[in-house]
Design an enzyme around this catalytic site. Sequence first.
Site, PDB file in Angstrom:
ATOM      1  N   LYS A  75      -6.600   4.242 -19.490  1.00 25.34           N
ATOM      2  CA  LYS A  75      -6.881   4.578 -20.879  1.00 25.34           C
ATOM      3  C   LYS A  75      -5.622   4.404 -21.732  1.00 25.34           C
ATOM      4  O   LYS A  75      -5.122   3.314 -21.864  1.00 25.34           O
ATOM      5  CB  LYS A  75      -7.463   5.992 -20.939  1.00 25.34           C
ATOM      6  CG  LYS A  75      -8.639   6.210 -19.958  1.00 25.34           C
ATOM      7  CD  LYS A  75      -9.803   5.329 -20.309  1.00 25.34           C
ATOM      8  CE  LYS A  75     -11.078   5.529 -19.501  1.00 25.34           C
ATOM      9  NZ  LYS A  75     -11.032   5.797 -18.091  1.00 25.34           N
ATOM     10  N   TYR A  84     -15.060  14.751 -16.844  1.00 22.34           N
ATOM     11  CA  TYR A  84     -15.483  13.369 -16.651  1.00 22.34           C
ATOM     12  C   TYR A  84     -16.559  13.330 -15.549  1.00 22.34           C
ATOM     13  O   TYR A  84     -16.419  14.026 -14.531  1.00 22.34           O
ATOM     14  CB  TYR A  84     -14.267  12.507 -16.280  1.00 22.34           C
ATOM     15  CG  TYR A  84     -14.667  11.109 -15.906  1.00 22.34           C
ATOM     16  CD1 TYR A  84     -15.329  10.290 -16.827  1.00 22.34           C
ATOM     17  CD2 TYR A  84     -14.431  10.606 -14.639  1.00 22.34           C
ATOM     18  CE1 TYR A  84     -15.737   9.019 -16.485  1.00 22.34           C
ATOM     19  CE2 TYR A  84     -14.817   9.324 -14.292  1.00 22.34           C
ATOM     20  CZ  TYR A  84     -15.479   8.536 -15.220  1.00 22.34           C
ATOM     21  OH  TYR A  84     -15.882   7.282 -14.881  1.00 22.34           O
ATOM     22  N   ASP A 137      -6.255  17.053 -15.529  1.00 23.75           N
ATOM     23  CA  ASP A 137      -6.507  15.688 -15.977  1.00 23.75           C
ATOM     24  C   ASP A 137      -6.155  15.645 -17.463  1.00 23.75           C
ATOM     25  O   ASP A 137      -6.852  16.212 -18.306  1.00 23.75           O
ATOM     26  CB  ASP A 137      -7.983  15.338 -15.740  1.00 23.75           C
ATOM     27  CG  ASP A 137      -8.312  13.896 -16.119  1.00 23.75           C
ATOM     28  OD1 ASP A 137      -7.615  13.330 -16.986  1.00 23.75           O
ATOM     29  OD2 ASP A 137      -9.295  13.350 -15.568  1.00 23.75           O
ATOM     30  N   ARG A 153       0.832  -1.209   0.000  1.00 19.10           N
ATOM     31  CA  ARG A 153       0.000   0.000   0.000  1.00 19.10           C
ATOM     32  C   ARG A 153       0.865   1.257   0.000  1.00 19.10           C
ATOM     33  O   ARG A 153       0.453   2.318  -0.441  1.00 19.10           O
ATOM     34  CB  ARG A 153      -0.975  -0.012   1.189  1.00 19.10           C
ATOM     35  CG  ARG A 153      -1.860   1.225   1.281  1.00 19.10           C
ATOM     36  CD  ARG A 153      -3.172   0.981   2.043  1.00 19.10           C
ATOM     37  NE  ARG A 153      -2.996   0.244   3.262  1.00 19.10           N
ATOM     38  CZ  ARG A 153      -2.556   0.762   4.428  1.00 19.10           C
ATOM     39  NH1 ARG A 153      -2.268   2.036   4.515  1.00 19.10           N
ATOM     40  NH2 ARG A 153      -2.423  -0.005   5.498  1.00 19.10           N
TER      41      ARG A 153
HETATM   42  C1  LIG Z   1     -10.854  12.118 -18.390  1.00 24.32           C
HETATM   43  C2  LIG Z   1     -11.071  11.019 -17.399  1.00 24.32           C
HETATM   44  N1  LIG Z   1     -10.603  11.159 -16.160  1.00 24.32           N
HETATM   45  C3  LIG Z   1     -10.782  10.191 -15.231  1.00 24.32           C
HETATM   46  C4  LIG Z   1     -11.462   9.037 -15.523  1.00 24.32           C
HETATM   47  C5  LIG Z   1     -11.650   7.998 -14.456  1.00 24.32           C
HETATM   48  O1  LIG Z   1     -10.712   6.971 -14.646  1.00 24.32           O
HETATM   49  P1  LIG Z   1     -10.884   5.492 -14.082  1.00 24.32           P
HETATM   50  O2  LIG Z   1     -12.038   4.875 -14.799  1.00 24.32           O
HETATM   51  O3  LIG Z   1      -9.559   4.857 -14.379  1.00 24.32           O
HETATM   52  O4  LIG Z   1     -11.148   5.598 -12.622  1.00 24.32           O
HETATM   53  C6  LIG Z   1     -11.962   8.843 -16.796  1.00 24.32           C
HETATM   54  C7  LIG Z   1     -12.698   7.599 -17.121  1.00 24.32           C
HETATM   55  O5  LIG Z   1     -13.322   7.479 -18.146  1.00 24.32           O
HETATM   56  C8  LIG Z   1     -11.755   9.865 -17.765  1.00 24.32           C
HETATM   57  O6  LIG Z   1     -12.230   9.738 -19.011  1.00 24.32           O
END
Ligand SMILES: Cc1ncc(COP(=O)(O)O)c(C=O)c1O
Length: 396
Positions: free
Chosen positions: A209, A112, A184, A59
Amino acid sequence: MDRDDLRPDSLLIHGDRARRAGQASVAPPIYPTSTYASDDPEAFTRAATTPQDAGFYTRYGSPNQADAAAVLAGLEGAEAALLTASGMAAITTATLALVSAGDHVALQTSVYGGTAALASEVLERFGVRTTAVAQDDLDAWDAAITPETRLVLLETPSNPRLGVTDVTAVAEIAHARGALVAVDSTFATPIHQRPLALGADLVLHSATKYLGGHSDLLAGAIVGSTALIERIWPTSLVLGGTLGSFEAWLLLRGMRTLGMRMARHSGTALAVAQALDGHPGVVHVDYAGLPGHPGHDVATRQMTGGYGGVLAFEVRGGGAAAERAISAMRIARRAASLGGVESLAVRPAAMWATQMDEGALERAGIAPGLVRLAVGVEDPDDVVADVVAAVEAATA
Ligand SMILES: Cc1ncc(COP(=O)(O)O)c(C=O)c1O
């Protein structure tokens, strides 16, 4: 080998080599252990108090996390990276580490759905005020960011409509008021965009992704200065959203080919966007690589080598026509997520219904007929022909 001398495609292959000095195995070994023994009390204490030091308790970090973190930090031009169990774990861990009750967070209207829900359902519940801002409206950022603002959460290009935020301009406003800026950068990856060089303090990724790239793992990352990562790490230990060793190994394996994959993803996405732009079956196309996109100039200034592999388009005829188009695609499958080698298509208004009510969907500009298409690395001509044929079949 000094990683500062290497270009991204070389860093992807060798960015972990200095860390793994002395290992004969060319590919890194996997450490399927939860804990590590030490005969040296000082080394044991050091491992327990250093983010992702390779060998205390998983962890707290693991050699596999540290390998992948070294490569990702190098690519982002950062001192350090912290890997998490998912992109949402990265976003929630960084946010909860940096804000307290009474603080204010500014974020985008178009983000998101999970990030939007973090603000509206979690932060507000714990006494953190939040304001959502149209990402391309600098006057609105100027009005929203106040001396109480601790954190500005950006996402560019944004999910699902590929809006573009001027990171440098927003960071200037935020820093003048003492707020930190986190970006992000999931859709861009460090191949196309390096937010720290644009003035941001932290980069966040859903490594699920493009970084992983093969739709076979969940992972996230927080990237920034050693000082900020050390500030976030204690909260990460408490929340417990760490990345397992096997997933960290898989992430690094996926990242080795990130440069090649992004070139293909972005080239094909641009070709699909151009083929759909002005097509009678489509109301509009969202892709920052199109000169008519409102964020094209900013994206061209702050991104390099491409605009990413995701585009969105509104099918004429609404939600039913959009679902017909997705069903008619022979290559893309109807599936959530993006960034894998295979093309995936979804209708965001349906997919995010649990995270955003109708009003929130409307404010984010998510029409019922909107399709988000994440192009894979299949033959570009096949992908373009398939998407165009599907739209024509759905709107005939
Ligand atoms: C731009 C973006 N940020 C964060 C996330 C969240 O990621 P995770 O599904 O790996 O938790 C996503 C998921 O689709 C995303 O498209």
